[in-house]
Design a protein around this motif. Structure first.
Motif, mmCIF file in Angstrom:
data_model
loop_
_atom_site.group_PDB
_atom_site.id
_atom_site.type_symbol
_atom_site.label_atom_id
_atom_site.label_comp_id
_atom_site.label_asym_id
_atom_site.label_seq_id
_atom_site.Cartn_x
_atom_site.Cartn_y
_atom_site.Cartn_z
ATOM 1 N N ALA A 237 32.981 8.843 42.438
ATOM 2 C CA ALA A 237 32.769 9.283 43.683
ATOM 3 C C ALA A 237 32.511 10.844 43.938
ATOM 4 O O ALA A 237 33.322 11.679 43.484
ATOM 5 C CB ALA A 237 33.831 8.869 44.846
ATOM 6 N N ILE A 238 31.447 11.372 44.257
ATOM 7 C CA ILE A 238 31.101 12.785 44.490
ATOM 8 C C ILE A 238 31.039 12.918 45.848
ATOM 9 O O ILE A 238 30.143 12.362 46.597
ATOM 10 C CB ILE A 238 29.737 13.071 43.829
ATOM 11 C CG1 ILE A 238 30.154 12.606 42.294
ATOM 12 C CG2 ILE A 238 29.451 14.528 43.996
ATOM 13 C CD1 ILE A 238 28.762 12.988 41.466
ATOM 14 N N PHE A 239 31.651 13.998 46.620
ATOM 15 C CA PHE A 239 31.553 14.229 48.020
ATOM 16 C C PHE A 239 31.456 15.641 48.027
ATOM 17 O O PHE A 239 32.240 16.580 47.565
ATOM 18 C CB PHE A 239 32.853 13.802 48.802
ATOM 19 C CG PHE A 239 33.145 12.411 48.791
ATOM 20 C CD1 PHE A 239 32.226 11.163 49.200
ATOM 21 C CD2 PHE A 239 34.233 11.814 47.972
ATOM 22 C CE1 PHE A 239 32.557 10.054 49.291
ATOM 23 C CE2 PHE A 239 34.457 10.581 48.226
ATOM 24 C CZ PHE A 239 33.767 9.805 48.390
ATOM 25 N N SER A 240 30.404 16.218 48.684
ATOM 26 C CA SER A 240 30.017 17.900 48.695
ATOM 27 C C SER A 240 29.344 18.030 50.144
ATOM 28 O O SER A 240 28.316 17.615 50.435
ATOM 29 C CB SER A 240 29.136 18.044 47.559
ATOM 30 O OG SER A 240 28.837 19.474 47.512
ATOM 31 N N PHE A 241 29.790 19.262 50.398
ATOM 32 C CA PHE A 241 29.010 20.139 51.635
ATOM 33 C C PHE A 241 28.497 21.172 50.883
ATOM 34 O O PHE A 241 28.175 22.154 51.658
ATOM 35 C CB PHE A 241 30.159 20.373 52.774
ATOM 36 C CG PHE A 241 30.380 19.265 53.570
ATOM 37 C CD1 PHE A 241 29.640 17.955 53.697
ATOM 38 C CD2 PHE A 241 31.551 19.310 54.340
ATOM 39 C CE1 PHE A 241 30.161 17.022 54.544
ATOM 40 C CE2 PHE A 241 31.739 18.237 55.450
ATOM 41 C CZ PHE A 241 31.114 17.236 55.134
ATOM 42 N N ASP A 242 28.376 21.417 49.558
ATOM 43 C CA ASP A 242 27.837 22.491 49.005
ATOM 44 C C ASP A 242 26.540 22.409 48.257
ATOM 45 O O ASP A 242 26.303 23.186 47.003
ATOM 46 C CB ASP A 242 29.089 23.037 47.779
ATOM 47 C CG ASP A 242 30.208 23.483 48.307
ATOM 48 O OD1 ASP A 242 30.347 24.054 49.362
ATOM 49 O OD2 ASP A 242 31.174 23.654 47.510
ATOM 50 N N SER A 243 25.828 21.228 48.790
ATOM 51 C CA SER A 243 24.720 20.857 48.036
ATOM 52 C C SER A 243 23.415 21.228 48.655
ATOM 53 O O SER A 243 23.209 20.924 49.922
ATOM 54 C CB SER A 243 24.716 19.638 47.666
ATOM 55 O OG SER A 243 23.473 19.059 46.883
ATOM 56 N N SER A 244 22.462 21.907 48.262
ATOM 57 C CA SER A 244 21.157 22.142 48.954
ATOM 58 C C SER A 244 20.387 20.585 49.085
ATOM 59 O O SER A 244 19.394 20.722 49.858
ATOM 60 C CB SER A 244 20.384 23.169 48.336
ATOM 61 O OG SER A 244 20.069 22.950 46.932
ATOM 62 N N ARG A 245 20.704 19.666 48.137
ATOM 63 C CA ARG A 245 19.956 18.569 48.379
ATOM 64 C C ARG A 245 20.937 17.446 48.850
ATOM 65 O O ARG A 245 21.886 17.260 48.682
ATOM 66 C CB ARG A 245 19.800 17.904 46.987
ATOM 67 C CG ARG A 245 18.962 16.610 46.897
ATOM 68 C CD ARG A 245 18.282 16.261 45.458
ATOM 69 N NE ARG A 245 17.717 15.231 45.908
ATOM 70 C CZ ARG A 245 17.122 14.288 45.009
ATOM 71 N NH1 ARG A 245 17.319 14.385 43.859
ATOM 72 N NH2 ARG A 245 16.768 13.071 45.287
ATOM 73 N N THR A 246 20.371 16.809 49.847
ATOM 74 C CA THR A 246 20.843 15.570 50.570
ATOM 75 C C THR A 246 20.799 14.200 49.635
ATOM 76 O O THR A 246 19.550 14.165 49.163
ATOM 77 C CB THR A 246 20.495 15.518 52.050
ATOM 78 O OG1 THR A 246 20.655 16.333 52.743
ATOM 79 C CG2 THR A 246 20.804 14.222 52.737
ATOM 80 N N ARG A 247 21.937 13.715 49.380
ATOM 81 C CA ARG A 247 21.963 12.570 48.499
ATOM 82 C C ARG A 247 22.851 11.616 49.108
ATOM 83 O O ARG A 247 23.926 11.973 49.354
ATOM 84 C CB ARG A 247 21.790 12.884 47.144
ATOM 85 C CG ARG A 247 21.638 11.543 46.300
ATOM 86 C CD ARG A 247 21.823 12.010 44.828
ATOM 87 N NE ARG A 247 20.830 12.524 44.085
ATOM 88 C CZ ARG A 247 21.011 13.578 43.321
ATOM 89 N NH1 ARG A 247 22.351 14.063 43.045
ATOM 90 N NH2 ARG A 247 19.878 13.997 42.664
ATOM 91 N N ARG A 248 22.486 10.265 49.183
ATOM 92 C CA ARG A 248 23.664 9.309 49.600
ATOM 93 C C ARG A 248 23.288 8.139 48.931
ATOM 94 O O ARG A 248 22.464 7.406 48.828
ATOM 95 C CB ARG A 248 23.482 8.891 51.088
ATOM 96 C CG ARG A 248 23.639 9.982 51.889
ATOM 97 C CD ARG A 248 23.757 9.380 53.558
ATOM 98 N NE ARG A 248 23.696 10.455 54.413
ATOM 99 C CZ ARG A 248 22.670 10.710 55.286
ATOM 100 N NH1 ARG A 248 21.722 10.013 55.264
ATOM 101 N NH2 ARG A 248 22.739 11.622 56.332
ATOM 102 N N VAL A 249 24.467 7.669 47.984
ATOM 103 C CA VAL A 249 24.433 6.552 47.079
ATOM 104 C C VAL A 249 25.707 5.957 47.282
ATOM 105 O O VAL A 249 26.698 6.376 47.339
ATOM 106 C CB VAL A 249 24.116 6.972 45.933
ATOM 107 C CG1 VAL A 249 24.288 5.607 44.936
ATOM 108 C CG2 VAL A 249 23.062 7.692 45.663
ATOM 109 N N LEU A 250 25.638 4.476 47.296
ATOM 110 C CA LEU A 250 26.762 3.489 47.431
ATOM 111 C C LEU A 250 26.404 2.245 46.412
ATOM 112 O O LEU A 250 25.621 1.602 46.916
ATOM 113 C CB LEU A 250 27.466 3.090 48.713
ATOM 114 C CG LEU A 250 28.424 2.206 48.606
ATOM 115 C CD1 LEU A 250 29.690 2.850 47.850
ATOM 116 C CD2 LEU A 250 28.896 1.692 49.792
ATOM 117 N N GLU A 251 26.761 2.195 45.368
ATOM 118 C CA GLU A 251 26.638 0.982 44.602
ATOM 119 C C GLU A 251 27.762 0.192 44.142
ATOM 120 O O GLU A 251 28.793 0.959 43.740
ATOM 121 C CB GLU A 251 25.857 1.360 43.332
ATOM 122 C CG GLU A 251 24.294 1.729 43.588
ATOM 123 C CD GLU A 251 23.466 2.310 42.307
ATOM 124 O OE1 GLU A 251 22.502 2.713 42.489
ATOM 125 O OE2 GLU A 251 23.867 1.928 41.446
#
Ligand SMILES: NC(=O)c1ccc[n+]([C@@H]2O[C@H](COP(=O)([O-])OP(=O)(O)OC[C@H]3O[C@@H](n4cnc5c(N)ncnc54)[C@H](O)[C@@H]3O)[C@@H](O)[C@H]2O)c1
Length: 365
Positions: A237-251
């Protein structure tokens, strides 16, 4: 079930909009420290009464409190509501410490009252379809993958500070959607290893009246965690408010298929089953676009109201939220101190909603 809502801020619009369309729940009072805000929301949505939190708790018709205050106030408001004899639905996280969360669950048990907790997106048709496919079998549900990264809610939320204080950060703010889904799909977690940090020690308010003011970042804003489930499954699990890229994945991955979930912060969306090729060649991809079918924030309250009326267990329980809170706090602890943190709590399997379950039906007589 007659309901009082406490916390008339940003998310109250979604609750008040949806609950108005769910006949098994009726909002009869809105409360807030900011009484004017409570009055304005009550007027906007045709709710008969408004006032302070205490006014809502003293309302004789209110049987259940929907607690939409900020995370640091959740447990205090819950305790007051339980003392007043009301069931509780709380926004996430259940509390900002395990001790406070346990206090809420213990008082509810002593009083014979129910505690439910967000996210109820996991009861939406999108994640329910995902979980049904996982439970039908994917060749051993052996891995989970959750990624949620963006710049944080700084640009749009007018009272952004709580997102970076106790109860905030990407792990406690967004983690509940992904971690609750992983626990429902792969079972309880027994240990957590994590690394991460915080890219900035201060952030700036970008919206609303405090625009331009600078405040400290008190919690990790980037976490990369490895979870071990009691079933033997593992998740990343990766959770970040420090990324300039928005990405959402759940698999959810098994040897026969990988199920790509709909966005767990919403109620419907695209669910994809990637099947392993039977012979060498293309993987077999099946796509289902799941209609939210009227589901929105508040369906967990409907499930509670119906379950209380029927004397059956509701699904988004305080125990589930407690387990997820323990995982989240363990991730932050491992980010700050390193190492592996054991998880003491567990949670029993949760039934899926029956297919065709609808929050807009009138079932409570
Ligand atoms: N904003 C979102 O998009 C969003 C989405 C999902 C969940 N949530 C959750 O909903 C909760 C509220 O978030 P928000 O964005 O609406 O916050 P907000 O700051 O906009 O609103 C919170 C409201 O609670 C009131 N309040 C605070 N302490 C109180 C107390 N002790 N008694 C009575 N009222 C009190 C505040 O005056 C304010 O009106 C949080 O737990 C958050 O994690 C928010």
């Amino acid at each position: 079930m007659r309901t009082g809502l406490i916390g008339a801020g940003n998310i109250s619009d979604q609750y008040l909009t949806h609950l108005a369309g769910y006949p098994d729940v009726e909002v009869v009072a809105v409360g807030d420290i900011d009484v004017e805000r409570a009055r304005a929301q009550a007027e906007k949505y045709g709710v008969p009464d408004a006032g302070t939190a205490q006014d809502v708790l003293a309302h004789p018709d209110v049987e259940l409190i929907v607690n939409l205050t900020v995370p640091t106030a959740h447990a205090d408001v819950d305790l007051m509501a339980l003392e007043a004899g009301k069931h509780i639905w709380s926004e996430k996280p259940l509390a900002t410490s395990l001790e406070a969360a346990r206090g809420v669950l213990d008082l509810a048990t002593r009083k014979g009252l129910r505690v439910g907790c967000a996210p109820d997106t996991v009861l939406g048709p999108g994640i329910q379809t995902t979980l049904r496919l996982v439970r039908e079998g994917i060749g051993g549900a052996v891995t989970g993958l959750a990624v949620m990264q963006n710049r944080g809610p700084d640009l749009w939320h007018p009272s952004i500070e709580f997102f970076y204080g106790p109860g905030g950060g990407p792990v406690l703010d967004i983690g509940p959607y992904y971690l609750t889904s992983l626990v429902l799909g792969l079972g309880p977690v027994t240990s957590v290893t994590a690394t991460g940090g915080r890219a900035r020690l201060e952030r700036t308010v970008h919206a609303g009246p405090r625009q331009g003011s600078v405040f400290p970042v008190e919690v990790p804003t980037h976490a990369e965690a490895l979870l071990t489930h009691a079933s033997g499954a593992t998740s990343t699990a990766i959770f970040s408010f420090d990324s300039s890229r928005t990405r959402r994945v759940l698999e959810f991955g098994g040897v026969d298929a990988t199920i790509e979930a709909s966005d767990p912060n919403t109620f419907g969306g695209r669910v994809t089953r990637h099947g392993a090729p039977v012979v060498r060649g293309e993987e077999i991809v099946e796509v289902v676009d799941v209609d939210p079918a009227g589901a929105g924030r508040g369906i967990g309250v409907v499930d509670m109201a119906r379950s209380i009326a029927a004397g059956t267990p509701h699904r988004a329980t305080g125990e589930l939220a407690y387990h997820v809170l323990e995982i989240m706090l363990a991730i932050n602890r491992a980010v700050d101190a390193g190492g592996t943190v054991g998880i003491d709590s567990t949670v029993a399997p949760v039934d899926l909603l029956p297919e065709g379950w609808s929050p807009t039906a009138a079932l409570v007589g």
